[in-house]
Design an enzyme around this catalytic site. Sequence first.
Site, PDB file in Angstrom:
ATOM      1  N   LYS A 133       0.854  -1.197   0.000  1.00 32.80           N
ATOM      2  CA  LYS A 133       0.000   0.000   0.000  1.00 32.80           C
ATOM      3  C   LYS A 133       0.880   1.233   0.000  1.00 32.80           C
ATOM      4  O   LYS A 133       1.995   1.195   0.536  1.00 32.80           O
ATOM      5  CB  LYS A 133      -0.890   0.036   1.246  1.00 32.80           C
ATOM      6  CG  LYS A 133      -2.133   0.873   1.076  1.00 32.80           C
ATOM      7  CD  LYS A 133      -3.196   0.071   0.355  1.00 32.80           C
ATOM      8  CE  LYS A 133      -4.444   0.873   0.114  1.00 32.80           C
ATOM      9  NZ  LYS A 133      -5.530  -0.013  -0.367  1.00 32.80           N
TER      10      LYS A 133
HETATM   11  P1  NAD Z   1     -12.756   7.472  -3.525  1.00 32.79           P
HETATM   12  O1  NAD Z   1     -11.713   8.496  -3.329  1.00 32.79           O
HETATM   13  O2  NAD Z   1     -13.260   7.206  -4.887  1.00 32.79           O
HETATM   14  O3  NAD Z   1     -14.013   7.794  -2.584  1.00 32.79           O
HETATM   15  C1  NAD Z   1     -13.894   8.032  -1.217  1.00 32.79           C
HETATM   16  C2  NAD Z   1     -15.194   8.629  -0.696  1.00 32.79           C
HETATM   17  O4  NAD Z   1     -15.088   8.791   0.726  1.00 32.79           O
HETATM   18  C3  NAD Z   1     -15.492   9.995  -1.275  1.00 32.79           C
HETATM   19  O5  NAD Z   1     -16.883  10.124  -1.471  1.00 32.79           O
HETATM   20  C4  NAD Z   1     -15.018  10.921  -0.168  1.00 32.79           C
HETATM   21  O6  NAD Z   1     -15.622  12.210  -0.192  1.00 32.79           O
HETATM   22  C5  NAD Z   1     -15.441  10.131   1.048  1.00 32.79           C
HETATM   23  N1  NAD Z   1     -14.790  10.590   2.279  1.00 32.79           N
HETATM   24  C6  NAD Z   1     -13.510  10.995   2.443  1.00 32.79           C
HETATM   25  N2  NAD Z   1     -13.323  11.402   3.706  1.00 32.79           N
HETATM   26  C7  NAD Z   1     -14.484  11.242   4.352  1.00 32.79           C
HETATM   27  C8  NAD Z   1     -14.912  11.497   5.682  1.00 32.79           C
HETATM   28  N3  NAD Z   1     -14.087  11.994   6.602  1.00 32.79           N
HETATM   29  N4  NAD Z   1     -16.203  11.228   6.001  1.00 32.79           N
HETATM   30  C9  NAD Z   1     -17.048  10.726   5.079  1.00 32.79           C
HETATM   31  N5  NAD Z   1     -16.698  10.470   3.811  1.00 32.79           N
HETATM   32  C10 NAD Z   1     -15.441  10.727   3.453  1.00 32.79           C
HETATM   33  O7  NAD Z   1     -12.163   6.151  -2.865  1.00 32.79           O
HETATM   34  P2  NAD Z   1     -12.624   4.629  -3.112  1.00 32.79           P
HETATM   35  O8  NAD Z   1     -11.692   4.043  -4.099  1.00 32.79           O
HETATM   36  O9  NAD Z   1     -14.087   4.559  -3.325  1.00 32.79           O
HETATM   37  O10 NAD Z   1     -12.248   3.984  -1.699  1.00 32.79           O
HETATM   38  C11 NAD Z   1     -13.151   3.986  -0.600  1.00 32.79           C
HETATM   39  C12 NAD Z   1     -12.729   2.915   0.393  1.00 32.79           C
HETATM   40  O11 NAD Z   1     -12.730   1.645  -0.272  1.00 32.79           O
HETATM   41  C13 NAD Z   1     -11.324   3.068   0.972  1.00 32.79           C
HETATM   42  O12 NAD Z   1     -11.311   2.551   2.281  1.00 32.79           O
HETATM   43  C14 NAD Z   1     -10.482   2.178   0.069  1.00 32.79           C
HETATM   44  O13 NAD Z   1      -9.289   1.762   0.696  1.00 32.79           O
HETATM   45  C15 NAD Z   1     -11.455   1.032  -0.138  1.00 32.79           C
HETATM   46  N6  NAD Z   1     -11.195   0.195  -1.293  1.00 32.79           N
HETATM   47  C16 NAD Z   1     -11.177   0.712  -2.555  1.00 32.79           C
HETATM   48  C17 NAD Z   1     -10.965  -0.133  -3.636  1.00 32.79           C
HETATM   49  C18 NAD Z   1     -11.007   0.367  -5.057  1.00 32.79           C
HETATM   50  O14 NAD Z   1     -10.968  -0.474  -5.973  1.00 32.79           O
HETATM   51  N7  NAD Z   1     -11.115   1.659  -5.318  1.00 32.79           N
HETATM   52  C19 NAD Z   1     -10.731  -1.508  -3.432  1.00 32.79           C
HETATM   53  C20 NAD Z   1     -10.774  -2.006  -2.128  1.00 32.79           C
HETATM   54  C21 NAD Z   1     -11.009  -1.149  -1.075  1.00 32.79           C
END
Ligand code: NAD
Length: 447
Positions: A133
Amino acid sequence: MSKEKAPAPEKDHASSSAAVSDSAQDQSPAKGNLNEIVSSHVERAARLIHLPEEIALILGQPKNEIIVNFPVKMDNGTYKMFKGYRVQHNNILGPYKGGIRFHQDVTLDECKGLASAMTWKSALHDIPFGGGKGGVKFDPTQHSKTEIERITRRFTHALASSVGPEYDIPAPDVGTNGQIMAWFMDTYMNIVGALDKNAMRRVVTGKSINSGGSLGREAATGQGTVHCIVEWARDHRFDLTGKTVAIQGFGNVGSFTAKILSKLGVSLVATGDYKGYIHNPEGLNSHKLAEHVKRTGSVVDYKHAKPISRDEFFALECDILVPAALELEIGEKEARAIKAKVIAEGANGPTYPEADAILNERGISVLPDILVNSGGVTVSYYEWLQNKRSERWEEEEVLGRLERAMKRTYAHVRDFAYERKLDFRTAAYAIGLERIQKAYADRGIWP
Ligand code: NAD
């Protein structure tokens, strides 16, 4: 394209653009140490499978912790220094694999926790990858597209000798996307020898389709989350039609989960992001909301919903809750307030162990992150394979493979948990840990 079941007409609840609750952001639990929390899950699973002490010792620390500082020219001609991280936790099952995050709160400890979670996730799904990561500590909402491109390219340059298509393969995470992966790939390709260039495309996954990404990858984490919800519903004889979901975070994972659930007749009644939370008991149109977020950067001010506070969001009447924002968002207070019957962890590490205990006591099912959000790494693996073989798989093939993989792993975790009377999180960690233990048992520890 969209087969979304139209929610009941969205009523216009918005009173004014300034109506976002002031308290929306100030009540999340004081953040604990994600790395220590992931370690506590591993320790519990290790006791269960009688993990030899020397293996626990090795797995207790990442193999490599890389910190880089690099300068970037801003649009106004000034220079700023940035700090980037890459943690490589374990690679006994295959190359390090894991996302790159762009966020102002990125720390080494956070990367350590998330990298180790990637090791268990890949192992749980029997994907031949390890765990890694990384991230850059800055707020992308405060920078232009051209600045973000230069930050990405300088970060790639700084990391270039520590990553590679057979060694460490980044992917998108919070604050990054297919475009950023394409810049990462392009920079990396231009650093390595000219003859090797095209073989280097698979140095990252989650790339845009034009740059060698896989069909189905962008929606894969949301799609995998929905497969887990469907399996849980089947096991509990819970008809999803007409049910409601609240989703924290409306980025990649949150928005695709909402869109795919809507095809099953599940209506999104509340969501929220870094700016605030919104609610419409009649249902929000997730496609229109995603367009609004694309235009404005946030769900707030969406006119077909009324603003609510973070506390109100967690206490809402709904059937399913999907945390899909950042880690450590569900503490004791939230666990006592939640009314959903099932929590599907789209985000990595959203739940504190104390909250797990309360939810368990209250009979609320928790489907853990390393099971639920693994659609991303699963399709990343497919993308890596397609790049390696110079193939392009049809979307149906990608989605079919993903569905079979998610269902297989879900059934494995469920059966393991039921047989041993465990919660799903401990079961999922134990399965992953056992696979890694067997690899160490066969190979020994060199020299
Ligand atoms: P992203 O950046 O596309 O979206 C993140 C969202 O969380 C946004 O809507 C943002 O405004 C919101 N956010 C940020 N800070 C916040 C807060 N303090 N309170 C409430 N909302 C808040 O990211 P993503 O890729 O959708 O990732 C989201 C989660 O999923 C993370 O934990 C990431 O590690 C996990 N994840 C993502 C993937 C992937 O393929 N993108 C895969 C596995 C896990």
